[in-house]
Scaffold this motif. Structure first.
Motif, PDB file in Angstrom:
ATOM      1  N   VAL A  45       0.615  -1.043   0.019  1.00  0.00           N
ATOM      2  CA  VAL A  45      -0.043   0.103  -0.101  1.00  0.00           C
ATOM      3  C   VAL A  45       0.993   1.290   0.119  1.00  0.00           C
ATOM      4  O   VAL A  45       0.606   2.346  -0.693  1.00  0.00           O
ATOM      5  N   SER A  46       2.095   1.338   0.681  1.00  0.00           N
ATOM      6  CA  SER A  46       2.804   2.625   0.723  1.00  0.00           C
ATOM      7  C   SER A  46       3.406   2.915  -0.615  1.00  0.00           C
ATOM      8  O   SER A  46       3.994   3.743  -0.712  1.00  0.00           O
ATOM      9  N   HIS A  47       3.528   1.811  -1.447  1.00  0.00           N
ATOM     10  CA  HIS A  47       4.062   1.973  -2.629  1.00  0.00           C
ATOM     11  C   HIS A  47       3.194   2.224  -3.845  1.00  0.00           C
ATOM     12  O   HIS A  47       3.654   2.394  -4.997  1.00  0.00           O
ATOM     13  N   PHE A  48       1.996   2.316  -3.564  1.00  0.00           N
ATOM     14  CA  PHE A  48       0.871   2.536  -4.833  1.00  0.00           C
ATOM     15  C   PHE A  48       1.305   3.756  -5.497  1.00  0.00           C
ATOM     16  O   PHE A  48       1.605   4.836  -4.966  1.00  0.00           O
ATOM     17  N   LYS A  49       1.267   3.775  -6.768  1.00  0.00           N
ATOM     18  CA  LYS A  49       1.598   4.936  -7.504  1.00  0.00           C
ATOM     19  C   LYS A  49       0.347   4.943  -8.686  1.00  0.00           C
ATOM     20  O   LYS A  49      -0.339   5.991  -8.587  1.00  0.00           O
ATOM     21  N   GLU A  50       0.446   4.276  -9.681  1.00  0.00           N
ATOM     22  CA  GLU A  50      -0.416   4.492 -10.719  1.00  0.00           C
ATOM     23  C   GLU A  50      -1.641   3.659 -10.549  1.00  0.00           C
ATOM     24  O   GLU A  50      -1.603   2.603  -9.711  1.00  0.00           O
ATOM     25  N   PHE A  51      -2.936   3.869 -10.905  1.00  0.00           N
ATOM     26  CA  PHE A  51      -4.048   3.251 -10.859  1.00  0.00           C
ATOM     27  C   PHE A  51      -4.903   3.049 -12.076  1.00  0.00           C
ATOM     28  O   PHE A  51      -4.764   4.163 -12.999  1.00  0.00           O
ATOM     29  N   GLU A  52      -5.638   2.066 -12.255  1.00  0.00           N
ATOM     30  CA  GLU A  52      -6.476   1.912 -13.359  1.00  0.00           C
ATOM     31  C   GLU A  52      -8.101   1.696 -12.553  1.00  0.00           C
ATOM     32  O   GLU A  52      -7.846   0.878 -11.790  1.00  0.00           O
ATOM     33  N   VAL A  53      -9.038   2.097 -12.945  1.00  0.00           N
ATOM     34  CA  VAL A  53     -10.492   1.990 -12.524  1.00  0.00           C
ATOM     35  C   VAL A  53     -11.468   1.595 -13.653  1.00  0.00           C
ATOM     36  O   VAL A  53     -11.415   2.495 -14.745  1.00  0.00           O
TER      37      VAL A  53
END
Length: 103
Positions: free
Chosen positions: A74-82
């Motif tokens: 979780v602390s490394h999340f950067k990009e996302f797709e939804v």
């Protein structure tokens, strides 16, 4: 986690199906990861890019799915797709991801 590997929730790593449930509202995160309540803050860095500013929670003993798999990412999340069914966070230069199903 190993790049290009897949770990799915099962009864062993989530103690019979305990879920990770997160709510994203404005810049706040609330919810639970298997046996613990969680909260935090996030900000948008660019379109489809997020930074987890803070992520914390209670620390009751919990299964592998919540403790090792989710906390380590979780602390490394950067990009996302939804889309209408899933929210997928990428990290480690898109070598790893966590996919959450919409409820």
């Amino acid at each position: 986690m190993i790049a290009n590997s897949q770990i799915l929730q099962d009864s062993a790593n989530s103690w019979g199906g305990l879920d990770i449930v997160l709510t994203f509202d404005a810049n706040q995160i609330t919810g639970r990861k298997t046996t613990n309540t969680v909260w935090g803050r996030f900000s948008y860095q660019a379109p489809r890019e997020v930074k987890i500013e803070e992520f914390s929670g209670s620390e009751i003993n919990e299964p592998q799915m919540g403790k090792k798999m989710f906390d380590g990412a979780v602390s490394h999340f950067k990009e996302f797709e939804v889309n209408s069914q899933y929210l997928r966070f990428f990290y480690n230069d898109r070598k790893n991801s966590v996919t959450l199903q919409k409820q």
